[in-house]
Design a protein around this motif. Structure first.
Motif, PDB file in Angstrom:
ATOM      1  N   ALA A  32       0.841  -1.203   0.000  1.00  0.00           N
ATOM      2  CA  ALA A  32       0.000   0.000   0.000  1.00  0.00           C
ATOM      3  C   ALA A  32       0.873   1.250   0.000  1.00  0.00           C
ATOM      4  CB  ALA A  32      -0.936   0.002   1.210  1.00  0.00           C
ATOM      5  N   LEU A  33       1.966   1.230   0.760  1.00  0.00           N
ATOM      6  CA  LEU A  33       2.892   2.361   0.777  1.00  0.00           C
ATOM      7  C   LEU A  33       3.496   2.585  -0.604  1.00  0.00           C
ATOM      8  CD1 LEU A  33       4.386   4.590   2.288  1.00  0.00           C
ATOM      9  CD2 LEU A  33       6.104   2.870   2.940  1.00  0.00           C
ATOM     10  N   GLU A  34       3.848   1.511  -1.287  1.00  0.00           N
ATOM     11  CA  GLU A  34       4.358   1.632  -2.659  1.00  0.00           C
ATOM     12  C   GLU A  34       3.330   2.312  -3.555  1.00  0.00           C
ATOM     13  OE1 GLU A  34       6.394  -1.438  -4.863  1.00  0.00           O
ATOM     14  OE2 GLU A  34       6.713  -2.545  -2.996  1.00  0.00           O
ATOM     15  N   GLU A  35       2.067   1.905  -3.445  1.00  0.00           N
ATOM     16  CA  GLU A  35       0.997   2.510  -4.248  1.00  0.00           C
ATOM     17  C   GLU A  35       0.853   3.999  -3.931  1.00  0.00           C
ATOM     18  OE1 GLU A  35      -2.748   0.404  -4.009  1.00  0.00           O
ATOM     19  OE2 GLU A  35      -1.691  -1.526  -3.958  1.00  0.00           O
ATOM     20  N   VAL A  36       0.906   4.344  -2.656  1.00  0.00           N
ATOM     21  CA  VAL A  36       0.783   5.741  -2.244  1.00  0.00           C
ATOM     22  C   VAL A  36       1.918   6.569  -2.831  1.00  0.00           C
ATOM     23  CG1 VAL A  36       0.944   7.304  -0.255  1.00  0.00           C
ATOM     24  CG2 VAL A  36      -0.518   5.286  -0.135  1.00  0.00           C
ATOM     25  N   LEU A  37       3.145   6.076  -2.708  1.00  0.00           N
ATOM     26  CA  LEU A  37       4.299   6.822  -3.210  1.00  0.00           C
ATOM     27  C   LEU A  37       4.271   6.958  -4.728  1.00  0.00           C
ATOM     28  CD1 LEU A  37       7.092   5.431  -0.876  1.00  0.00           C
ATOM     29  CD2 LEU A  37       6.106   7.737  -0.865  1.00  0.00           C
ATOM     30  N   THR A  38       3.873   5.899  -5.420  1.00  0.00           N
ATOM     31  CA  THR A  38       3.780   5.953  -6.880  1.00  0.00           C
ATOM     32  C   THR A  38       2.738   6.972  -7.319  1.00  0.00           C
ATOM     33  OG1 THR A  38       4.443   3.636  -7.008  1.00  0.00           O
ATOM     34  CG2 THR A  38       3.399   4.565  -8.956  1.00  0.00           C
ATOM     35  N   ALA A  39       1.577   6.960  -6.676  1.00  0.00           N
ATOM     36  CA  ALA A  39       0.516   7.919  -7.013  1.00  0.00           C
ATOM     37  C   ALA A  39       0.936   9.347  -6.674  1.00  0.00           C
ATOM     38  CB  ALA A  39      -0.775   7.558  -6.278  1.00  0.00           C
ATOM     39  N   ALA A  40       1.560   9.541  -5.514  1.00  0.00           N
ATOM     40  CA  ALA A  40       1.986  10.877  -5.098  1.00  0.00           C
ATOM     41  C   ALA A  40       3.074  11.413  -6.034  1.00  0.00           C
ATOM     42  CB  ALA A  40       2.491  10.847  -3.657  1.00  0.00           C
ATOM     43  N   LEU A  41       3.973  10.548  -6.470  1.00  0.00           N
ATOM     44  CA  LEU A  41       5.022  10.956  -7.404  1.00  0.00           C
ATOM     45  C   LEU A  41       4.410  11.410  -8.721  1.00  0.00           C
ATOM     46  CD1 LEU A  41       8.080  11.143  -7.990  1.00  0.00           C
ATOM     47  CD2 LEU A  41       7.966   8.764  -8.775  1.00  0.00           C
ATOM     48  N   ALA A  42       3.445  10.647  -9.225  1.00  0.00           N
ATOM     49  CA  ALA A  42       2.779  10.992 -10.486  1.00  0.00           C
ATOM     50  C   ALA A  42       2.009  12.312 -10.381  1.00  0.00           C
ATOM     51  CB  ALA A  42       1.833   9.867 -10.902  1.00  0.00           C
ATOM     52  N   GLN A  43       1.483  12.620  -9.188  1.00  0.00           N
ATOM     53  CA  GLN A  43       0.699  13.839  -8.988  1.00  0.00           C
ATOM     54  C   GLN A  43       1.549  15.018  -8.524  1.00  0.00           C
ATOM     55  OE1 GLN A  43      -2.828  13.242  -6.591  1.00  0.00           O
ATOM     56  NE2 GLN A  43      -3.049  11.158  -7.344  1.00  0.00           N
ATOM     57  N   GLY A  44       2.841  14.792  -8.342  1.00  0.00           N
ATOM     58  CA  GLY A  44       3.709  15.869  -7.866  1.00  0.00           C
ATOM     59  C   GLY A  44       3.456  16.235  -6.418  1.00  0.00           C
ATOM     60  N   CYS A  45       3.093  15.255  -5.603  1.00  0.00           N
ATOM     61  CA  CYS A  45       2.731  15.495  -4.204  1.00  0.00           C
ATOM     62  C   CYS A  45       3.757  14.927  -3.231  1.00  0.00           C
ATOM     63  CB  CYS A  45       1.356  14.890  -3.928  1.00  0.00           C
ATOM     64  SG  CYS A  45       0.046  15.674  -4.836  1.00  0.00           S
ATOM     65  N   LEU A  46       5.031  14.973  -3.599  1.00  0.00           N
ATOM     66  CA  LEU A  46       6.085  14.505  -2.716  1.00  0.00           C
ATOM     67  C   LEU A  46       7.043  15.645  -2.400  1.00  0.00           C
ATOM     68  CD1 LEU A  46       7.195  11.046  -4.180  1.00  0.00           C
ATOM     69  CD2 LEU A  46       5.743  11.478  -2.208  1.00  0.00           C
ATOM     70  N   THR A  47       7.474  15.704  -1.164  1.00  0.00           N
ATOM     71  CA  THR A  47       8.558  16.589  -0.743  1.00  0.00           C
ATOM     72  C   THR A  47       9.667  15.672  -0.263  1.00  0.00           C
ATOM     73  OG1 THR A  47       7.010  18.316  -0.074  1.00  0.00           O
ATOM     74  CG2 THR A  47       9.242  18.449   0.808  1.00  0.00           C
ATOM     75  N   VAL A  48      10.850  15.796  -0.861  1.00  0.00           N
ATOM     76  CA  VAL A  48      11.937  14.869  -0.593  1.00  0.00           C
ATOM     77  C   VAL A  48      13.116  15.611   0.039  1.00  0.00           C
ATOM     78  CG1 VAL A  48      13.542  13.230  -1.649  1.00  0.00           C
ATOM     79  CG2 VAL A  48      11.212  13.429  -2.534  1.00  0.00           C
ATOM     80  N   GLY A  49      13.640  15.071   1.127  1.00  0.00           N
ATOM     81  CA  GLY A  49      14.808  15.637   1.784  1.00  0.00           C
ATOM     82  C   GLY A  49      14.463  16.150   3.172  1.00  0.00           C
ATOM     83  N   VAL A  50      15.401  16.004   4.095  1.00  0.00           N
ATOM     84  CA  VAL A  50      15.175  16.409   5.478  1.00  0.00           C
ATOM     85  C   VAL A  50      14.906  17.909   5.565  1.00  0.00           C
ATOM     86  CG1 VAL A  50      16.263  16.605   7.756  1.00  0.00           C
ATOM     87  CG2 VAL A  50      16.484  14.486   6.453  1.00  0.00           C
ATOM     88  N   TYR A  51      15.751  18.718   4.938  1.00  0.00           N
ATOM     89  CA  TYR A  51      15.588  20.173   5.045  1.00  0.00           C
ATOM     90  C   TYR A  51      14.351  20.655   4.301  1.00  0.00           C
ATOM     91  CZ  TYR A  51      20.204  20.044   7.075  1.00  0.00           C
ATOM     92  OH  TYR A  51      21.256  19.765   7.889  1.00  0.00           O
TER      93      TYR A  51
END
Length: 177
Positions: A32-51
């Motif tokens: 399910a986490l894989e599905e969430v990350l794949t969908a969020a990546l496709a929608q531009g809904c990820l923020t990556v990096g600690v800072y």
């Protein structure tokens, strides 16, 4: 009283003892986490990096639907990273943001399109590609609509149930790809 294992509609094992109910196994949650990350990546809904995550959490915490902290074995010795994790975890708990920990940044990089061998995900800096800091990944809501994703609901339910059993930051093992 003994433990009893039951099967629910989703075909996953459940754990029932004194009213506790755990409806998702780790492998089901990992998928399910894989599905969430794949969908969020496709929608531009990820923020990556600690800072970048810290900045995003500071500006608009209500927009964050999930926080993923990733660390490999050698990262345990990185005191600065562990301090960042502690602060991010505290902020997420205070703002009711679900948190998961992933124990393999290489698999997370592959999932997000970066691969383990240096290709794909990364920042362009003067002709070379710098690998992304995948130690913290935030999943945010799409700006246009409310996100009704069954996989996200499953992950969030797992996080809530883990908290009920005093496991505030559950660890998920991502499956090999």
């Amino acid at each position: 009283m003994g433990l009893s294992l039951l099967s629910d509609q989703e075909g996953t094992l459940t754990f029932d003892e004194h009213g506790f109910y755990l409806c998702c196994r780790m492998d089901t949650v990992a998928k399910a986490l894989e599905e969430v990350l794949t969908a969020a990546l496709a929608q531009g809904c990820l923020t990556v990096g600690v800072y970048e995550a810290a900045k995003s959490l500071n500006v608009d915490p209500d927009n964050v639907v999930l926080c993923i902290l990733a660390a490999d074995g050698e990262d345990v010795q990185d005191v600065a990273l562990q301090i960042h994790f502690t602060l991010i975890q505290a902020f997420c708990c205070e703002n009711d943001i679900n948190i998961l920990r992933v124990n393999n940044t290489r698999l997370l990089a592959e999932l997000l399109g970066g691969g383990g061998g240096g290709g794909g995900a990364g920042k362009q800096t003067g002709g070379s590609t710098e690998p992304l800091d995948l130690h913290c990944v935030l999943v945010t809501s799409p700006p246009s609509s409310s996100w009704k994703d069954p996989a996200l609901s499953k992950v969030n339910r797992f996080c809530r149930e883990s908290r009920c059993m005093d496991q505030w930051v559950p660890i998920i093992n991502l499956p090999e790809r």
